[in-house]
Enzyme design. Structure first.
Site, mmCIF file in Angstrom:
data_model
loop_
_atom_site.group_PDB
_atom_site.id
_atom_site.type_symbol
_atom_site.label_atom_id
_atom_site.label_comp_id
_atom_site.label_asym_id
_atom_site.label_seq_id
_atom_site.Cartn_x
_atom_site.Cartn_y
_atom_site.Cartn_z
ATOM 1 N N ALA A 107 20.685 -32.060 4.076
ATOM 2 C CA ALA A 107 22.020 -31.874 4.659
ATOM 3 C C ALA A 107 23.114 -31.863 3.601
ATOM 4 O O ALA A 107 24.284 -31.622 3.921
ATOM 5 C CB ALA A 107 22.304 -32.977 5.685
ATOM 6 N N ARG A 134 22.025 -20.243 1.249
ATOM 7 C CA ARG A 134 20.578 -20.227 1.455
ATOM 8 C C ARG A 134 20.305 -19.646 2.839
ATOM 9 O O ARG A 134 21.054 -19.940 3.782
ATOM 10 C CB ARG A 134 19.972 -21.626 1.317
ATOM 11 C CG ARG A 134 20.044 -22.188 -0.102
ATOM 12 C CD ARG A 134 19.330 -23.525 -0.219
ATOM 13 N NE ARG A 134 17.883 -23.384 -0.055
ATOM 14 C CZ ARG A 134 17.036 -24.433 -0.062
ATOM 15 N NH1 ARG A 134 17.509 -25.660 -0.199
ATOM 16 N NH2 ARG A 134 15.739 -24.235 0.099
ATOM 17 N N GLN A 192 10.925 -34.561 -3.362
ATOM 18 C CA GLN A 192 12.023 -35.202 -2.634
ATOM 19 C C GLN A 192 11.580 -36.478 -1.923
ATOM 20 O O GLN A 192 12.331 -37.456 -1.853
ATOM 21 C CB GLN A 192 12.640 -34.235 -1.616
ATOM 22 C CG GLN A 192 13.339 -33.042 -2.233
ATOM 23 C CD GLN A 192 12.476 -31.796 -2.181
ATOM 24 O OE1 GLN A 192 11.294 -31.842 -2.510
ATOM 25 N NE2 GLN A 192 13.041 -30.678 -1.769
ATOM 26 N N ASP A 224 15.122 -28.358 9.507
ATOM 27 C CA ASP A 224 16.182 -27.482 9.020
ATOM 28 C C ASP A 224 16.606 -26.487 10.077
ATOM 29 O O ASP A 224 17.697 -25.933 10.011
ATOM 30 C CB ASP A 224 15.721 -26.755 7.754
ATOM 31 C CG ASP A 224 15.600 -27.709 6.579
ATOM 32 O OD1 ASP A 224 16.600 -27.907 5.879
ATOM 33 O OD2 ASP A 224 14.507 -28.275 6.382
ATOM 34 N N ASN A 258 10.884 -26.664 8.760
ATOM 35 C CA ASN A 258 11.179 -27.785 7.871
ATOM 36 C C ASN A 258 10.464 -27.537 6.546
ATOM 37 O O ASN A 258 9.744 -26.552 6.385
ATOM 38 C CB ASN A 258 10.727 -29.112 8.508
ATOM 39 C CG ASN A 258 11.337 -30.314 7.799
ATOM 40 O OD1 ASN A 258 12.543 -30.371 7.577
ATOM 41 N ND2 ASN A 258 10.518 -31.286 7.444
ATOM 42 N N LYS A 259 10.657 -28.433 5.608
ATOM 43 C CA LYS A 259 10.089 -28.289 4.276
ATOM 44 C C LYS A 259 8.620 -27.878 4.328
ATOM 45 O O LYS A 259 7.845 -28.408 5.136
ATOM 46 C CB LYS A 259 10.229 -29.621 3.522
ATOM 47 C CG LYS A 259 9.583 -29.650 2.156
ATOM 48 C CD LYS A 259 10.296 -28.738 1.180
ATOM 49 C CE LYS A 259 9.610 -28.769 -0.186
ATOM 50 N NZ LYS A 259 10.280 -27.883 -1.144
#
Length: 354
Positions: free
Chosen positions: A63, A103, A203, A244, A254-255
């Site tokens: 975020a 992005r 991360q 996301d 998501n990732k």
């Protein structure tokens, strides 16, 4: 709520407003998450284009860009402050488009922020007021709204977990992590947190684990290829991640790697709870754009080349997890089946919080 009021009380270091992105005196300062926690280093941007590059280079992610694009708009207003009003507004419009598309997968969310900042800045310019200050204060208000709304999500998530649960996370969910910590403290609950490391930027290792251990939770790091082992061994009661993007048909982006953990969790009966707010403008998974990043970011780790020259790589930044692998989607309005997100709308319009 005044911009002097802040919703980051009790948050970990990474979630304090100044440590996400901050505009001041013609400069945007962004904490470089690529090197945290080894170093507490900030990237300094004096042009909004540099803010865009910082977002693309993963200086900030999760975020973080929601704040960075708002602060970038304040910087754009500063850059154009000596131009005639018409040119200031045109410059700000250009910046809103470019920052809003920094992005692709989350561009719809960025544009909500930059479009609002453009309107706030335009009103200030036309009234002869300080547009940078107006946009900065609006960005702080945006952060306040987001932290406050996501606290409802965090509260709803923590209610699902019995005290002492083993919880597996993926990537760095940013705001939900901070609000989950605050909710757990308020409810006098504790958890055993297991963080998947999250290649290629780690991360989970560097960001998520830092937040939880700073808050005093028992925190265990596992490499991405250990998740099946700890799931089968029985360490994990729940798997959770942010998203996301959440399309209205119950697919979530998501990732990269989120889906494979969901498959493994589903196989052993561990429920997967997704946190976030549905994207009302994304009807189905076809509306989700998957960003492909520079493969060199896979071939290097923390500045060190890890493969011989000639080795190829691929780096899709996100994957899409289908509703059949999701136990529930936890929102500010309660807990919903991924097959029934229309019910989210029954209690009113989506709140503006980006």
């Amino acid at each position: 709520m005044s911009s002097l009021d802040r919703e980051d009380k009790g948050m970990p270091f990474l979630l304090k407003y100044e440590n996400v992105a901050w505009y001041e005196d013609g400069e945007v300062r962004i904490l470089d998450r690529r090197v945290f926690p080894t170093k507490k280093k900030f990237v300094h941007c004096t042009d909004y284009v540099e803010v865009i590059q910082a977002i693309r280079d993963m200086v900030t992610q999760s975020a973080g860009p929601y704040t960075a694009v708002g602060m970038g708009m304040a910087l754009a207003a500063y850059q154009s402050k000596d131009k005639p009003k018409k040119e200031q507004i045109a410059f700000l419009k250009k910046a809103s488009i470019e920052l809003g598309n920094a992005r692709p997968t989350t561009a719809n969310r960025y544009r909500q922020i930059t479009n609002r900042a453009f309107n706030v800045g335009t009103s200030a310019i036309e009234a002869g007021k300080n547009a940078s200050l107006a946009i900065f204060e609006d960005t702080i208000e945006s952060m306040n709204r987001r932290y406050s709304l996501m606290q409802k999500v965090g509260n709803n998530l923590v209610e699902l977990f019995p005290d002492g649960s083993g919880i597996l996370t993926q990537c760095y969910g940013e705001t939900i992590i901070g609000t989950m910590i605050r909710a757990a403290r308020k409810a006098n609950k504790t958890f055993r947190i297991f963080n998947a490391e999250t290649r290629p930027f780690l991360q989970g290792a560097r960001l998520t684990s830092s937040c939880f251990v700073e808050a005093g939770f028992e925190t265990t790091l596992v490499t991405d290829n250990m998740t099946n082992f700890i799931l089968e061994r029985g360490d994990i009661d729940f798997y959770t991640s942010a998203a996301d993007s959440i399309s209205m048909d119950g697919n979530i982006a998501n990732k990269i790697g989120t889906k494979q953990i969901a498959i493994l969790a589903n196989r052993v009966g561990v429920p997967y709870f997704v946190t976030g707010i549905p994207d009302l403008d994304k009807e189905n998974k076809e509306a989700i754009t998957i960003e492909y990043r520079d493969p060199q970011q896979v071939l290097n780790l923390m500045g060190q080349r890890i493969a011989l020259d000639g080795v190829k790589a691929i780096y899709p930044a996100f994957d899409v997890t289908p509703p059949e692998l999701i136990g529930a989607i936890v929102t500010d309005r309660g807990v919903f089946s991924p097959y029934d997100l229309r019910r989210y709308l029954e209690s009113g319009e989506k709140e503006e919080f980006y």
